[in-house]
Design a protein around this motif. Structure first.
Motif, PDB file in Angstrom:
ATOM      1  N   HIS A   1      39.013  11.710 -24.113  1.00  0.00           N
ATOM      2  CA  HIS A   1      38.797  10.666 -23.038  1.00  0.00           C
ATOM      3  C   HIS A   1      38.526   9.318 -23.673  1.00  0.00           C
ATOM      4  O   HIS A   1      37.973   8.973 -24.682  1.00  0.00           O
ATOM      5  CB  HIS A   1      37.419  11.067 -22.192  1.00  0.00           C
ATOM      6  CG  HIS A   1      37.382  12.357 -21.608  1.00  0.00           C
ATOM      7  ND1 HIS A   1      37.235  13.458 -22.439  1.00  0.00           N
ATOM      8  CD2 HIS A   1      37.931  12.696 -20.100  1.00  0.00           C
ATOM      9  CE1 HIS A   1      37.287  14.451 -21.452  1.00  0.00           C
ATOM     10  NE2 HIS A   1      37.535  14.037 -20.277  1.00  0.00           N
TER      11      HIS A   1
ATOM     12  N   LEU B   1      45.430  14.610 -15.727  1.00  0.00           N
ATOM     13  CA  LEU B   1      44.860  13.485 -16.163  1.00  0.00           C
ATOM     14  C   LEU B   1      43.854  12.729 -14.981  1.00  0.00           C
ATOM     15  O   LEU B   1      44.557  12.465 -13.988  1.00  0.00           O
ATOM     16  CB  LEU B   1      45.758  12.307 -16.527  1.00  0.00           C
ATOM     17  CG  LEU B   1      45.380  11.232 -17.440  1.00  0.00           C
ATOM     18  CD1 LEU B   1      44.906  11.444 -18.983  1.00  0.00           C
ATOM     19  CD2 LEU B   1      46.501  10.107 -17.627  1.00  0.00           C
TER      20      LEU B   1
ATOM     21  N   GLY C   1      40.912  10.592 -18.807  1.00  0.00           N
ATOM     22  CA  GLY C   1      41.161  11.649 -19.871  1.00  0.00           C
ATOM     23  C   GLY C   1      41.748  13.167 -18.863  1.00  0.00           C
ATOM     24  O   GLY C   1      41.565  12.945 -17.555  1.00  0.00           O
ATOM     25  N   THR C   2      42.164  13.803 -19.630  1.00  0.00           N
ATOM     26  CA  THR C   2      42.033  14.443 -20.891  1.00  0.00           C
ATOM     27  C   THR C   2      43.215  15.035 -21.409  1.00  0.00           C
ATOM     28  O   THR C   2      44.161  15.244 -20.784  1.00  0.00           O
ATOM     29  CB  THR C   2      40.854  15.305 -20.701  1.00  0.00           C
ATOM     30  OG1 THR C   2      40.508  15.550 -22.196  1.00  0.00           O
ATOM     31  CG2 THR C   2      41.170  16.632 -20.135  1.00  0.00           C
ATOM     32  N   THR C   3      43.106  15.044 -22.700  1.00  0.00           N
ATOM     33  CA  THR C   3      44.162  16.007 -23.615  1.00  0.00           C
ATOM     34  C   THR C   3      43.925  17.370 -23.512  1.00  0.00           C
ATOM     35  O   THR C   3      42.768  17.750 -23.153  1.00  0.00           O
ATOM     36  CB  THR C   3      44.248  15.308 -24.780  1.00  0.00           C
ATOM     37  OG1 THR C   3      43.239  15.540 -25.594  1.00  0.00           O
ATOM     38  CG2 THR C   3      44.769  13.787 -24.893  1.00  0.00           C
TER      39      THR C   3
ATOM     40  N   ASP D   1      46.421  10.781 -29.693  1.00  0.00           N
ATOM     41  CA  ASP D   1      45.756  11.229 -28.456  1.00  0.00           C
ATOM     42  C   ASP D   1      45.649  10.240 -27.635  1.00  0.00           C
ATOM     43  O   ASP D   1      45.708  10.390 -26.352  1.00  0.00           O
ATOM     44  CB  ASP D   1      44.110  11.922 -28.862  1.00  0.00           C
ATOM     45  CG  ASP D   1      44.461  13.194 -29.684  1.00  0.00           C
ATOM     46  OD1 ASP D   1      45.136  13.960 -29.254  1.00  0.00           O
ATOM     47  OD2 ASP D   1      43.651  13.516 -30.514  1.00  0.00           O
TER      48      ASP D   1
ATOM     49  N   ILE E   1      47.405   9.350 -23.749  1.00  0.00           N
ATOM     50  CA  ILE E   1      46.274   8.863 -22.680  1.00  0.00           C
ATOM     51  C   ILE E   1      47.178   7.712 -21.986  1.00  0.00           C
ATOM     52  O   ILE E   1      47.327   7.332 -20.714  1.00  0.00           O
ATOM     53  CB  ILE E   1      45.125   8.985 -22.827  1.00  0.00           C
ATOM     54  CG1 ILE E   1      44.474  10.178 -23.232  1.00  0.00           C
ATOM     55  CG2 ILE E   1      44.191   8.466 -21.647  1.00  0.00           C
ATOM     56  CD1 ILE E   1      43.010  10.281 -23.503  1.00  0.00           C
TER      57      ILE E   1
END
Length: 559
Positions: free
Chosen positions: A245, A268, A280-282, A299, A303
């Motif tokens: 995040h 997301l 976020g998020t991944t 990462d 985002i």
């Protein structure tokens, strides 16, 4: 802990472990909880800060999980933690005419319906459809070509770390013995039965045994470590999924609601968070250091790239105030991607006297705790059923009245209404305890350097009352200075160290070590976030070892 035999010993001070301690203590059982680092030091301080039913799980036809989570959302909003959970609106941008509005609209309608039939939507407005013009009026920061309309719905928002420590304190108020900086290094057995745990005090490196009739391990992504202690005996297989995040200033994006966006790999969120936006998020596999998962430049770029597809003013690295990474404990399949794994939880008893609980999501922690204690109760006699639906967390009772009287209370104690609201939303009716500190020592009413939204009394309270032992505990979890400021807490740490030293009796060398460690931690995190992949990011993050004292055997579990 050295002399008593407890009904239940809980391993893990995340929200599930704290919830187990609260559930067991509220049933009248004798309870001990041990945590290797700090409350919520793992996953439970690094979530998306949402209490939600999981709208996307409706698309997977997982009605049971959504219904359960919505019921918990309602309990938290209305009874258990109204001071810690509050409504937050979300816009779902629509890109296609007719079919998408009908398809997503039907899902959101069902989401509201499932909430209302369980009485869980009290205080939350129902969803509403908007035209493109109406949506951009609510969120002017959206690009003109990013949507043809939208649907707005509501969910709940929470400071996860603050909530977790409040759950633990509520358990302690009911008699649970709870300690942090105490790592489980082995499981004690008598023949084929678990009878306790061996722990190491991370502050003084002393080891001792804690005896128990039942042990409950709520260790999240460290669940496999328990199996290793049992000689590889099958338990729960858990895979760690990394979620990253970002925080940016509220001024960087113009909008009055959150956003929920689809990506090819995950969902997301763009969420209002005080004076910030949380983005976020991944959702990627993580097989490296579980204590300090690292966000890489990939990462962060992922985002930014996806959120910038819908924003009029693109965000850049210069906008980023904070970054954090957490690990979801997902019940493992053999070949599935982490984004496909279940968010349901499981309880198993791989050996007599040992209960393992894993999986789930933050919102359903109370149900997870109930199920774990139910399993443990089968070994104990005359254990009443769970009553945690009727146990408000500390600070909840009388919150509505305290909020209504906030202006007059602020005047009486010589603080601003803004500070009073900030304290009430973090401590509820326990705010009176902080006001007493300020009345006794008016200097504690001053804001922290570099983090003016927090007052110095919060540091003293965190150390004296909430179990904070290290700078990191205060700057990262009791407050959110480490992710809400561009300096990541460096401008606040000297003042915080001074306040903590007065409470804990630190000498000059201890205070210096704490400051040096925190500075090294921030530097290591900055360095990891410049790295191109997980491997190099993890190596960079290792540049700052844990401040909690002593090297621990590689096989020891995070408790």
């Amino acid at each position: 802990m050295r002399s008593e035999t407890f009904d239940v010993v809980v391993i893990g001070g995340g929200v599930t472990g704290a919830g187990v301690a609260l559930d067991a203590a509220s049933r009248g059982l004798s309870v001990a909880l041990v945590e290797a680092r700090d409350f919520a030091a793992g996953t439970s301080s690094r979530s998306s800060k949402l209490i939600h039913g999981g709208l996307r799980y409706l698309e997977q036809l997982n009605f049971t999980l959504v219904r359960e989570a919505l019921k918990e959302r309602g309990l938290l909003l209305t009874k258990l933690a109204p001071h810690l959970v509050r409504p937050v609106p979300f816009l779902i941008p629509l890109k296609h005419h007719v079919w998408e509005r009908g398809y997503i609209g039907a899902g959101v309608l069902l989401y509201d319906f499932l909430g209302s039939i369980f009485g869980t939507s009290r205080g939350l407005p129902i969803h509403k459809h908007y035209s493109k013009t109406g949506a951009r009026r609510l969120f002017p920061g959206l690009r003109d070509d990013a949507l043809i309309g939208s649907i707005r719905y509501f969910d709940g928002q929470i400071d996860d770390a603050r909530h977790t420590v409040t759950v633990a304190r509520t358990a302690a108020s009911l008699g649970a013995a709870i300690v942090t900086s105490t790592r489980v290094i082995d499981v004690l057995r008598s023949a084929r039965e678990v009878v306790g745990v061996r722990v190491r005090d991370m502050e003084c490196n002393e080891e001792f045994d804690i005896k128990a009739r039942t042990v409950v391990a709520a260790t999240g992504v460290w669940s496999d470590d328990i199996s290793e202690m049992l000689g590889g005996r099958p338990g729960l297989r858990v895979r760690a999924s990394k979620g990253v995040h970002l925080l940016v200033p509220r001024s960087a994006i113009t909008g009055d609601a959150g956003l929920i966006l689809r990506t090819e790999k995950s969902v997301l969120f763009v969420i209002p968070w005080g004076g910030h936006w949380l983005i976020g998020t991944t959702d990627t596999d993580w097989n490296l250091d579980r204590a300090h998962p690292a966000a890489s430049s990939v990462d962060i770029d992922y985002i930014l790239e996806h959120v910038n597809r819908v924003l009029e003013r693109p965000l850049t690295h210069a906008d980023i105030e904070g970054v954090y990474a957490g690990l979801r404990p997902l019940l493992a399949g053999e070949i599935e991607a982490t984004s496909k794994l279940s968010r349901e939880h499981a309880v198993v008893e791989p050996m007599l006297g040992l209960v393992l609980i894993a999986g789930g999501k933050y919102t359903t922690y109370r149900v997870m705790a109930k199920d774990a204690v139910d399993a443990a109760a089968r070994r104990l006699r005359n254990v009443p059923p769970s009553k945690t639906t009727e146990v408000p967390l500390l600070g909840a009772d009388g919150y509505g009245s305290a909020w209504s009287a906030r202006a007059s209370t602020a005047r009486r104690h010589g603080i601003s209404v803004g500070v009073m609201e900030h304290l009430l939303e973090r401590y509820g009716t326990l705010t009176g305890e902080l006001l007493t500190l300020i009345d006794t020592n008016p200097a504690l009413g001053r804001p922290l350097p570099g983090a003016p939204e927090y007052v110095r009394a919060e540091v003293a309270y965190a150390t004296r009352i909430e179990g904070a032992l290290h700078l990191d505990d205060v700057l990262t979890r009791r407050t959110r200075v480490s992710i809400e400021t561009v300096h990541r807490g460096l401008e606040s740490m000297d003042d915080v160290a001074e306040l903590m030293a007065a409470e804990l009796g630190w000498d000059a060398a201890t205070r210096r070590r704490e400051v040096e460690h925190y500075r090294a931690r921030v530097a290591a995190e900055h360095e990891s976030q410049r790295m191109p992949d997980d491997l190099t990011a993890d190596a960079a993050r290792h540049g700052a070892p844990d401040v909690r004292g002593y090297a621990v055997d590689a096989g020891a579990t995070h408790a």
